[in-house]
Structure formats: C-alpha cells, structure tokens
Design an enzyme around this catalytic site. Structure first.
Site, PDB file in Angstrom:
ATOM      1  N   LYS A 116      34.637  63.266 -22.964  1.00  0.00           N
ATOM      2  CA  LYS A 116      35.322  64.512 -22.012  1.00  0.00           C
ATOM      3  C   LYS A 116      36.464  65.403 -23.699  1.00  0.00           C
ATOM      4  O   LYS A 116      36.741  66.851 -23.742  1.00  0.00           O
ATOM      5  CB  LYS A 116      36.153  64.384 -21.144  1.00  0.00           C
ATOM      6  CG  LYS A 116      35.604  63.701 -19.892  1.00  0.00           C
ATOM      7  CD  LYS A 116      34.348  64.657 -19.406  1.00  0.00           C
ATOM      8  CE  LYS A 116      33.847  63.970 -18.262  1.00  0.00           C
ATOM      9  NZ  LYS A 116      32.851  64.749 -18.584  1.00  0.00           N
ATOM     10  N   GLU A 200      46.269  67.142 -20.444  1.00  0.00           N
ATOM     11  CA  GLU A 200      46.045  68.759 -20.261  1.00  0.00           C
ATOM     12  C   GLU A 200      47.226  69.333 -19.798  1.00  0.00           C
ATOM     13  O   GLU A 200      47.821  68.830 -18.451  1.00  0.00           O
ATOM     14  CB  GLU A 200      45.033  69.091 -19.529  1.00  0.00           C
ATOM     15  CG  GLU A 200      43.492  69.299 -19.094  1.00  0.00           C
ATOM     16  CD  GLU A 200      42.466  69.536 -19.204  1.00  0.00           C
ATOM     17  OE1 GLU A 200      41.423  69.380 -19.561  1.00  0.00           O
ATOM     18  OE2 GLU A 200      43.016  69.483 -17.693  1.00  0.00           O
ATOM     19  N   HIS A 235      38.341  64.184  -4.190  1.00  0.00           N
ATOM     20  CA  HIS A 235      37.740  64.798  -5.452  1.00  0.00           C
ATOM     21  C   HIS A 235      36.759  64.701  -4.809  1.00  0.00           C
ATOM     22  O   HIS A 235      35.335  64.608  -6.035  1.00  0.00           O
ATOM     23  CB  HIS A 235      38.186  63.829  -6.586  1.00  0.00           C
ATOM     24  CG  HIS A 235      39.683  64.013  -7.393  1.00  0.00           C
ATOM     25  ND1 HIS A 235      39.655  65.085  -7.619  1.00  0.00           N
ATOM     26  CD2 HIS A 235      40.673  62.803  -7.226  1.00  0.00           C
ATOM     27  CE1 HIS A 235      41.806  64.592  -7.895  1.00  0.00           C
ATOM     28  NE2 HIS A 235      41.962  63.843  -7.684  1.00  0.00           N
ATOM     29  N   ARG A 292      22.893  67.586 -15.078  1.00  0.00           N
ATOM     30  CA  ARG A 292      22.505  67.345 -13.542  1.00  0.00           C
ATOM     31  C   ARG A 292      22.954  68.501 -13.118  1.00  0.00           C
ATOM     32  O   ARG A 292      23.304  69.149 -13.176  1.00  0.00           O
ATOM     33  CB  ARG A 292      23.066  66.112 -13.445  1.00  0.00           C
ATOM     34  CG  ARG A 292      24.387  66.490 -12.853  1.00  0.00           C
ATOM     35  CD  ARG A 292      24.855  65.146 -11.383  1.00  0.00           C
ATOM     36  NE  ARG A 292      25.773  65.547 -10.910  1.00  0.00           N
ATOM     37  CZ  ARG A 292      27.055  65.443 -11.629  1.00  0.00           C
ATOM     38  NH1 ARG A 292      27.311  65.088 -12.219  1.00  0.00           N
ATOM     39  NH2 ARG A 292      28.026  66.070 -10.422  1.00  0.00           N
TER      40      ARG A 292
HETATM   41  C1  MV4 Z   1      42.794  69.415 -12.853  1.00  0.00           C
HETATM   42  C2  MV4 Z   1      43.681  70.240 -12.394  1.00  0.00           C
HETATM   43  C3  MV4 Z   1      44.693  70.844 -12.329  1.00  0.00           C
HETATM   44  N1  MV4 Z   1      45.236  71.462 -14.087  1.00  0.00           N
HETATM   45  N2  MV4 Z   1      43.290  70.031 -13.829  1.00  0.00           N
HETATM   46  C4  MV4 Z   1      39.783  67.242 -10.735  1.00  0.00           C
HETATM   47  C5  MV4 Z   1      38.695  66.533 -10.458  1.00  0.00           C
HETATM   48  C6  MV4 Z   1      38.477  66.944 -11.831  1.00  0.00           C
HETATM   49  N3  MV4 Z   1      37.097  67.851 -12.118  1.00  0.00           N
HETATM   50  C7  MV4 Z   1      39.868  67.778 -11.992  1.00  0.00           C
HETATM   51  N4  MV4 Z   1      40.239  68.196 -11.646  1.00  0.00           N
HETATM   52  C8  MV4 Z   1      41.644  69.114 -11.625  1.00  0.00           C
HETATM   53  N5  MV4 Z   1      42.040  69.162 -12.467  1.00  0.00           N
HETATM   54  C9  MV4 Z   1      44.276  70.380 -14.660  1.00  0.00           C
HETATM   55  N6  MV4 Z   1      44.823  70.712 -15.959  1.00  0.00           N
HETATM   56  C10 MV4 Z   1      42.737  69.928 -11.075  1.00  0.00           C
HETATM   57  C11 MV4 Z   1      42.183  69.836 -10.086  1.00  0.00           C
HETATM   58  C12 MV4 Z   1      42.184  69.263  -8.976  1.00  0.00           C
HETATM   59  C13 MV4 Z   1      42.546  68.708  -8.038  1.00  0.00           C
HETATM   60  C14 MV4 Z   1      43.748  67.957  -8.795  1.00  0.00           C
HETATM   61  C15 MV4 Z   1      44.942  67.480  -8.025  1.00  0.00           C
HETATM   62  C16 MV4 Z   1      44.029  67.444  -6.184  1.00  0.00           C
HETATM   63  C17 MV4 Z   1      43.195  68.097  -6.747  1.00  0.00           C
HETATM   64  C18 MV4 Z   1      42.394  68.201  -6.507  1.00  0.00           C
HETATM   65  C19 MV4 Z   1      40.862  69.201  -6.394  1.00  0.00           C
HETATM   66  C20 MV4 Z   1      39.707  69.518  -7.427  1.00  0.00           C
HETATM   67  C21 MV4 Z   1      40.669  69.657  -8.579  1.00  0.00           C
END
Ligand code: MV4
Length: 502
Positions: A116, A200, A235, A292
């Site tokens: 990443k 981030e 997630h 994918r």
């Molecule tokens: C984040 C975010 C907010 N800010 N990054 C979660 C899965 C991965 N693909 C990235 N994710 C997130 N990254 C930043 N900088 C919010 C999520 C996020 C999330 C965060 C807290 C609780 C539930 C979540 C569900 C989807 C994505």
C-alpha cells in the site's frame, strides 16, 4: 480461443466463472479439497481433481498442486476467482513460467498495488488524489507523533501489507499515538510478516465508493462506473449497489478518469477495482486497488450490461477491448446482498450445517449467484457465504422493492441466515434515502435487530401448515363447492400493506 480453463476456486464464484466458460464453449476444470467432494462446483465442471485436505493452505492455496493439475488436464489458462490465489504474484509468475495464462494482471501490477505504501507513491506520481498522509513507513515513534500532529487527529494507521481493513487502527487522542503505532506494527508483523505501517488522515463521514476498470494488453483501459459499498460490518461488505446514491455526473466523470489513470500507472490488464474513500461532500481519495474480480462484480454487470468474466477471458487471450469509454452507459439500478450462513441475533456467529431446504427467488430483475442445494452441508473451513442475491430495477426505488420481494420469498431451513437482517436494512429510512456512510450498521444497530429468528422447527411447522392449507384449497376447488372463499392465501405475502379479503 482457450480450449480449457482451470478454475482455482470454489463456491459461487467457481460456478459463476464456469457459466461464462460454457457460453464461450470453453471446457472447465474444477479443483477441490476433501471438504468439497460433494460441492456443486465439482459436479458443474467438465473435469474435477482433488487437490488436498480441507484447510485452504493445503488445497486452494497450494499453487504448485494447482499448476500440476492444470498441466495434467491440459488447461490453457487458470481463473483464480477472488480470495485464495487471486492476488498472489508468485502464482501469476509460476503460471507464466509454465506457459499457462493467468487470468489476471501480471506480477508488477499485483506487487505494486499489493504494497500500500508503494501504491500511494505510484498514485501520487500518476496525479491520482490520495488521502493526505505519509509515503514512507513509520520508523521513529517521536517522528510519527510530530507527523500526526501536523496532519491533525484523527488519523488511521494502516499496514502497508494490509488492505480491506486488516491491520488498521484509528487514533483519536494524542496520548494514544505511540501505543497505537506499536500495536499496529506488531499486528502487521504477526499477520503479514511485514511491520511497515503508514499514516492517513481520517476522512470523516466516510463513504466507500469503488470503480470497476477493464484494461487490455494494448494500453486501452475503460471504467465501468462506480459501486457504492458503504454498508459494511467489520470491514465485510454487506450490501453493494450501483449507481451510488450520492454520486453526481460531474464527480463520476472525474473519479472514472482517475480510476483509469490509476490502472494505467501499473500497466494493468484485466478486471480491477479502484477503491476510494469520500466524505459527505464527495471529496474523494484513492485508498487501494484490488487486482482481481470482486465479489460484488454482478451489480456492475447488471447495470452496464457487460459480462466481466467474458471480458477478462478476452483480454487474457490478448484481444483488444471490445468497447470504448463512450460505448458504456449505466442503465437502471442494481443492488446486491451477501447471504451468509450466520446468526444475526447471535453476533453474526457462523451457522454452518446442512441446508435442509432452499427456496430462492426468481422473476423479473432477480439474479442469484449461488452454489448450495438441498441437503448440502456448508463446510466450516471456508467463508460461510451461501450466495449473492442481486436485483435490477429501472430506478433505485424499484430495485429496493424488488430486493424486499425477493428476500421475503427466500427460504432456507437448516442453517441460520442473514436474510432477515438484510430485509431490515432495506427498511431503514437512511438506506431508502440513500444517505448512509460506513457507520450505517453501527448507527442503526437497534433498528436492525431482527428479533428472534424462526427456529428450524418453527419453519418446518410453517411449511407443513402451508401445505395443509394448500391441500384444503385444492380440495375445495375440486369439490364443486360454490361457497368457497376466493381470497388467495398469498395475498398478504410480502406486501407493504395487507390488503383486505376480496
Ligand atoms: C479509511 C477510512 C477513513 N479515512 N481511511 C476500511 C477498509 C479499507 N479498505 C479502508 N477503510 C477505511 N479507510 C481513511 N483515511 C474509513 C475506512 C472504512 C471504515 C473505517 C471505520 C469503520 C468502518 C469502515 C468501513 C469502511 C471503510
């Protein structure tokens, strides 16, 4: 054209891929573990080979064994599906060495997007907006504190080898920074054997919006618009839809252009997904790329009218893409729900076991990607997803009505399922309004309580009662009795409002 494709996967996705192979007159080879002897993908394929014991590490992740079967069976190509070996650069490389086509991107794209931190650097160089944060692994803890203060709390600490929420930590308070960084690093080390983490800025009120892309080996790349995947639990996506209810035409155009730029920056070929996080105002930032075919690909297929597996195969053959960006249009609205063998009333505990009886919905605008059958026992070794129910409607409201209709007639006995929970989601006002973030399930926990799910015995009694009722009606109809009640026993079934007797 390929003569034979080996599908290095199981479950609904193996069947989904075989369906397209059959339409393209390509022979299919299944591989299976000892736990999957009676799995449907084994019977569905033209040939099937046992590759090892139940645990994935000894079967579906055994890349040398799978390559051996491909060579023995004379397969020209391997489709990895999702999960398992689908994003394994070594596997992609080994296929190439053996002269077998890997239906997916090459090692360079997988590796660049798989790390990443490298992905962030590559995206910045390509001019794709990324979340404000760091582009090097955190080494010094004091340095990390300084950096985080500069970025501003809250922040996310993410594992470079992670993705999909694994090895991720949110930090809200200054005093938690050091312990969170330490914890994230040791978690990453344990999970991935790589303790590199980056920072981030936390995007408030996050929405998960991803773009489907398709690229050929001649430098052509198009996007197939977005999918809204904000309804998640731990997630894990629960509901996916397209178009996103918060998207605008202008932002869609911009994000689509960046999605294509992201793919081209790694010489991508095949089907891929660019994940963005957006806020309520549709400020958008690249998060990661999934190299994918994804679980939720069917919503895109229903709305754009493209068979993504067919295009993956064409591209893998070296054919140029068969359409240009301007040929692609979104038509109507599609929603997918993931049906799991789990108990929503007991903290979503997996509910493995034998499916006694399954009655799934059909009818206008309904697609059901599944692999289960009556008497099938869901193994404990793999993800307990039973199927994906996908509906299409002319607009979002029609799609929601269809989903509710379909979920209402969907009956599974023998295992607990997420069906009642999914129905509840369709009924939440914020969902109906299309106003939801990744916190949706958390925010509506009370509303989403399903109450006690009917026990198996209760369902069986209901089925028997229904049958007795049916016999009575049949008898009445056959008895020349003019006094019969012509009201239908189905009249209240799944209706928004009960209708009175006729
Ligand atoms: C984040 C975010 C907010 N800010 N990054 C979660 C899965 C991965 N693909 C990235 N994710 C997130 N990254 C930043 N900088 C919010 C999520 C996020 C999330 C965060 C807290 C609780 C539930 C979540 C569900 C989807 C994505």
């Amino acid at each position: 054209m390929f003569k034979k494709i080996l599908i290095a996967n199981r479950g609904e996705i193996a069947i989904r891929i075989m369906n397209t192979c059959r339409e393209m007159d390509i022979q299919t080879v299944a591989v299976y573990s000892e736990a999957d002897r009676v799995s449907l993908h084994v019977r569905y394929a033209d040939e099937a080979y046992l590759i090892g014991p139940a645990p994935s590490a000894e079967s579906y992740l055994n890349l040398e064994k799978i390559i051996e079967v491909a060579k023995m069976s004379g397969a020209d190509a391997i489709h990895p599906g999702y999960g398992f070996l689908s994003e394994n650069a070594t596997f992609s490389e080994r296929c190439k060495e053996e002269g077998i086509v890997f239906i997916g991107p090459d090692t360079y794209a997988i590796n660049t997007m798989g790390d990443k931190i490298t992905a962030r650097k590559t995206m910045i160089a390509a001019g794709v907006p990324v979340v404000p944060g760091t582009t090097d692994p955190i080494i010094d803890l004091d340095e990390a504190v300084k950096t985080i203060k500069k970025i501003g709390l809250p922040v996310m600490i993410k594992a470079s080898a992670g993705g999909g929420g694994k090895g991720m930590r949110m930090v809200e308070k200054e005093e938690d920074i050091i312990s969170s960084v330490k914890a994230a690093k040791s978690e990453a080390q344990a999970a991935f054997g790589n303790d590199a983490v980056y920072i981030e800025k936390y995007i408030n009120s996050p929405h998960h919006i991803e773009f489907q892309i398709l690229a050929d080996k001649h430098g052509n790349c198009v996007h197939l618009f977005e999918r809204e995947c904000s309804v998640q639990r731990r997630h894990q996506k629960v509901v996916e839809e397209t178009p996103s209810p918060i998207m605008t035409e202008a932002v869609r155009k911009e994000m689509g252009k960046y999605a294509v730029a992201a793919a081209q920056a790694v010489n991508y070929s095949g089907a891929g997904t660019i994940e963005f996080v957006t806020d309520d105002d549709l400020n958008y930032f690249f998060l990661e790329m999934n190299t994918r075919l994804q679980v939720e690909h069917p919503v895109t297929e229903q709305v754009v009218g493209v068979d993504l597996v067919k295009e993956q195969i064409n591209v893998a053959l070296g054919e140029p893409l068969r359409f240009k960006q301007e040929d692609l249009l979104q038509h109507g609205h599609a929603i997918e729900v993931r049906i799991y063998a789990e108990d929503p009333d007991n903290n979503f505990m997996p509910s493995p076991g034998k499916i006694r009886n399954i009655h799934f919905p059909l009818g206008p605008g309904v697609r059901h990607d599944s692999y289960v059958y009556n008497g099938y026992e869901i193994p404990i070794y793999y993800d307990p997803m039973i199927s994906k129910l996908v509906v299409w409607g002319n607009n979002r409201d029609e799609a929601i009505d269809r989903m509710k209709r379909a979920l209402k007639v969907f009956k599974i006995t023998g295992v607990k399922t997420s069906i009642p929970f999914l129905y509840k989601i369709m009924d939440v006002q914020a969902f109906k309004d299309g106003k939801y973030t990744t916190h949706f399930i958390q925010n509506h926990e009370k509303e989403l309580k399903t109450g006690q799910q009917c026990s198996d015995e209760c369902k069986d009694i209901a089925a028997i009662a229904g049958f007795v009722d049916y016999l009575k009606v049949t008898e009445n109809n056959n008895s020349n009795n003019q006094d019969i009640n012509h009201s239908s026993p189905w009249k209240d079934f799944g209706r928004k409002k009960a209708v009175g007797s006729i």
